[in-house]
Design a protein around this motif. Structure first.
Motif, mmCIF file in Angstrom:
data_model
loop_
_atom_site.group_PDB
_atom_site.id
_atom_site.type_symbol
_atom_site.label_atom_id
_atom_site.label_comp_id
_atom_site.label_asym_id
_atom_site.label_seq_id
_atom_site.Cartn_x
_atom_site.Cartn_y
_atom_site.Cartn_z
ATOM 1 N N ASP A 11 0.873 -1.045 -0.031
ATOM 2 C CA ASP A 11 0.067 0.054 -0.113
ATOM 3 C C ASP A 11 0.803 1.281 0.097
ATOM 4 O OD1 ASP A 11 -2.113 -1.433 0.178
ATOM 5 O OD2 ASP A 11 -2.438 -1.508 2.374
ATOM 6 N N VAL A 12 2.259 1.017 0.447
ATOM 7 C CA VAL A 12 2.864 2.293 0.554
ATOM 8 C C VAL A 12 4.130 2.434 -0.078
ATOM 9 C CG1 VAL A 12 2.232 2.747 2.978
ATOM 10 C CG2 VAL A 12 4.177 1.434 2.624
ATOM 11 N N GLY A 13 4.488 1.311 -0.565
ATOM 12 C CA GLY A 13 5.711 1.216 -1.220
ATOM 13 C C GLY A 13 6.922 0.674 -0.629
ATOM 14 N N THR A 14 7.908 0.147 -1.397
ATOM 15 C CA THR A 14 8.995 -0.442 -0.753
ATOM 16 C C THR A 14 10.358 0.445 -0.773
ATOM 17 O OG1 THR A 14 9.814 -1.588 -2.830
ATOM 18 C CG2 THR A 14 8.273 -2.668 -1.223
ATOM 19 N N ARG A 15 10.512 1.616 -1.247
ATOM 20 C CA ARG A 15 11.472 2.512 -1.288
ATOM 21 C C ARG A 15 11.666 3.017 0.326
ATOM 22 N NH1 ARG A 15 10.759 7.307 -5.043
ATOM 23 N NH2 ARG A 15 9.069 7.542 -3.652
ATOM 24 N N PRO A 16 13.038 3.119 0.581
ATOM 25 C CA PRO A 16 13.340 3.521 2.096
ATOM 26 C C PRO A 16 12.387 4.977 2.495
ATOM 27 C CG PRO A 16 15.163 2.812 1.159
ATOM 28 C CD PRO A 16 14.145 2.759 -0.030
ATOM 29 N N GLU A 17 12.440 6.084 1.317
ATOM 30 C CA GLU A 17 11.545 7.142 1.882
ATOM 31 C C GLU A 17 10.139 7.005 1.882
ATOM 32 O OE1 GLU A 17 13.112 7.662 -2.770
ATOM 33 O OE2 GLU A 17 13.729 6.634 -0.528
ATOM 34 N N ASP A 18 9.350 5.826 1.111
ATOM 35 C CA ASP A 18 8.168 5.446 1.413
ATOM 36 C C ASP A 18 7.809 4.958 2.862
ATOM 37 O OD1 ASP A 18 7.772 6.196 -1.285
ATOM 38 O OD2 ASP A 18 8.269 4.210 -2.378
ATOM 39 N N VAL A 19 8.736 3.934 3.004
ATOM 40 C CA VAL A 19 8.531 3.393 4.479
ATOM 41 C C VAL A 19 8.676 4.524 5.363
ATOM 42 C CG1 VAL A 19 9.737 1.693 6.003
ATOM 43 C CG2 VAL A 19 9.731 1.182 3.565
ATOM 44 N N GLY A 20 9.733 5.196 5.484
ATOM 45 C CA GLY A 20 9.737 6.176 6.428
ATOM 46 C C GLY A 20 8.550 7.379 6.487
ATOM 47 N N GLU A 21 7.999 7.694 5.439
ATOM 48 C CA GLU A 21 7.008 8.425 5.517
ATOM 49 C C GLU A 21 5.858 7.858 5.880
ATOM 50 O OE1 GLU A 21 4.332 10.943 2.239
ATOM 51 O OE2 GLU A 21 6.109 10.094 1.391
ATOM 52 N N ALA A 22 5.585 6.270 5.683
ATOM 53 C CA ALA A 22 4.538 5.655 6.069
ATOM 54 C C ALA A 22 4.685 5.743 7.918
ATOM 55 C CB ALA A 22 4.209 4.584 5.577
ATOM 56 N N ILE A 23 5.895 5.465 8.235
ATOM 57 C CA ILE A 23 6.015 5.368 9.578
ATOM 58 C C ILE A 23 5.756 6.572 10.498
ATOM 59 C CG2 ILE A 23 7.751 4.686 11.437
ATOM 60 C CD1 ILE A 23 8.885 2.664 9.584
ATOM 61 N N ARG A 24 6.360 7.523 9.826
ATOM 62 C CA ARG A 24 6.147 8.858 10.529
ATOM 63 C C ARG A 24 4.433 9.190 10.386
ATOM 64 N NH1 ARG A 24 10.868 10.042 7.709
ATOM 65 N NH2 ARG A 24 9.804 10.798 5.808
ATOM 66 N N ALA A 25 3.918 8.831 9.324
ATOM 67 C CA ALA A 25 2.205 9.187 9.586
ATOM 68 C C ALA A 25 1.603 8.231 10.507
ATOM 69 C CB ALA A 25 1.682 8.631 8.183
ATOM 70 N N LEU A 26 2.197 7.396 10.941
ATOM 71 C CA LEU A 26 1.682 6.784 12.229
ATOM 72 C C LEU A 26 2.110 7.078 13.411
ATOM 73 C CD1 LEU A 26 1.730 3.125 10.552
ATOM 74 C CD2 LEU A 26 -0.218 4.488 10.944
ATOM 75 N N THR A 27 3.175 8.024 13.447
ATOM 76 C CA THR A 27 3.712 8.369 14.966
ATOM 77 C C THR A 27 3.758 9.794 14.898
ATOM 78 O OG1 THR A 27 5.653 8.150 13.812
ATOM 79 C CG2 THR A 27 5.221 6.280 15.105
ATOM 80 N N GLU A 28 2.746 10.445 14.838
ATOM 81 C CA GLU A 28 2.772 11.790 14.763
ATOM 82 C C GLU A 28 3.833 12.747 14.331
ATOM 83 O OE1 GLU A 28 2.697 12.150 19.132
ATOM 84 O OE2 GLU A 28 0.797 11.723 19.511
ATOM 85 N N GLY A 29 4.286 12.173 13.037
ATOM 86 C CA GLY A 29 5.017 12.797 12.353
ATOM 87 C C GLY A 29 6.603 12.691 12.733
#
Length: 408
Positions: free
Chosen positions: A231-249
């Protein structure tokens, strides 16, 4: 005896090999009742081929019954049931006395510039015959093997050989607590046990990241939230953005990379690594030792997804000597990075009471998806590598022609 042997790039076979024998007074011979295919074994199947020789016996997760002991062994006797750590350590050197069993100075492979010897794991780590076999010679038998109850279910204990303490160490290294969020990259066996371990330790929030539906469901069943890379992509920047979206940025307090060198997300690197591993042995070894041969999507995703001042814990294996790293980001974020082969015996005293307790709180007995005779190991390596047939964990039974839970 029968044993699984490495024969070439992505080729393993069952062969008849000589029975092991006592070579040192501190040895024991263990008849294997259960052994498992580990994600690290898949590295031998492909990337680390330059450090293997045809006929090498693989496998480092095993348990069984003691058949014979050397004259200096006092802690074990024939008939004892044991699980054997994958690291081979003397127990009395400077490193072992400090709990750094994976760096044992007695079994250290100084000629290779590597740490303690490991069962079934390449010429870099001693070329010691492994546990995917009917019998194994176990050095320093008074130090490594853990005696277990006679009536215990094998799989309640089998994973104490590697993946359970590896997961446990990974969570401890991540330095997270009740008010923290831990992200676990990868929902394979180590990742799933890391999620279970973190929940057991009381970590406030656990998020498992993967892209295989069966693995994501297994993570949810262990109390983790999930993030689907499809759903979010496998690139590191995609993963990082998705994690930040779940953790108040902000990012996660700790990120545990349970994937390692063969991560999804970089098909070009995958092609280059495969080509390097197929070069003539000396050339291939030089390529591994001189260049970045890892697929780094998971590691770089961990660095992207952890908060400033957070900790990245590496349980997945990496092997490149010149892997490119985002040092500016790592320094600027003030990250702590912890890693290494698991010091199995440093964690067993914590884990044994948990394993013994009623309820199987870490989900050990439900982890394996495939139980098969040893003879089926070659096909199961391929199934496990390709993540086919819902395969998460394979347990092999050298003594059985067919296991009652075996999938057809």
């Amino acid at each position: 005896m029968r044993a699984l042997t490495w024969q070439g790039m992505q080729r393993v076979d069952i062969e008849e090999v000589p029975d092991p024998r006592i070579q040192e007074p501190t040895d024991a011979i263990v008849r294997v009742t259960s052994t498992a295919i580990c994600g690290s074994d898949l590295h031998l199947y492909g990337v680390l081929a330059p450090y293997l020789h045809p006929g090498d016996v693989l496998g480092h997760e095993f348990m069984g019954i003691v058949e014979e002991v050397g004259s200096a062994v006092t802690a074990l006797a024939p008939g004892d049931r044991v699980v054997v750590p994958f690291t081979i350590a003397c127990g009395h050197c400077w490193m072992c006395e400090r709990g750094l069993f994976s760096q044992c100075e007695t079994t250290q492979n100084t000629d290779q510039g590597k740490g303690a010897s490991l069962f079934g794991y390449t010429s870099l780590y001693g070329r010691v015959p492994g546990g995917q076999a009917e019998k194994v010679r176990v050095p320093f038998a008074d130090v490594g093997p853990v005696k277990i109850p006679d009536d215990a279910h094998d799989e309640r204990w089998l994973y104490l050989s590697d993946i359970l303490p590896t997961a446990w160490q990974g969570v401890r290294y991540a330095d997270v607590g009740a008010d923290d969020t831990l992200v676990v990259l990868g929902a394979g066996p180590v990742g799933l046990l890391a999620a279970s371990s973190a929940r057991y330790m009381g970590v406030g929030r656990v998020i498992s990241v993967d892209l295989v539906p069966e693995r994501l469901e297994a993570a949810r069943s262990r109390g983790a939230e999930t993030l689907d890379l499809r759903d979010v992509g496998t690139r590191p920047e995609d993963v990082g953005e998705a994690i930040r979206a779940l953790t108040e940025g902000r990012g996660a307090d700790g990120v545990l990379d349970a994937v390692g060198m063969e991560a999804h997300g970089n098909p070009i690197a995958q092609t280059l690594i495969g080509a390097a591993a197929r070069l003539p042995e000396p050339v291939a070894a030089k390529a591994v030792e001189s260049f970045g041969i890892d697929r780094l999507a998971a590691l770089h995703g961990a660095i992207q997804g952890v908060r400033r001042g957070g900790t990245v814990s590496l349980s997945g294996v990496y092997g490149g000597m010149a892997d490119p790293m985002p040092m500016m980001d790592m320094f600027d974020k003030g990250l702590t990075l912890r890693m290494g082969q698991c010091n199995v015996r440093a964690w067993t005293d914590e884990l044994i009471p948990i394993i013994r307790a009623d309820g199987d709180s870490l989900g050990l007995e439900s982890l394996a998806t495939h139980h098969v005779p040893l003879e089926r190991a070659p096909e199961m390596y391929e199934t496990f590598q390709k993540k086919e047939d819902g395969c998460i964990k394979v347990v092999l039974h050298p003594e059985r022609a067919q296991h009652p839970e075996e999938k057809p």
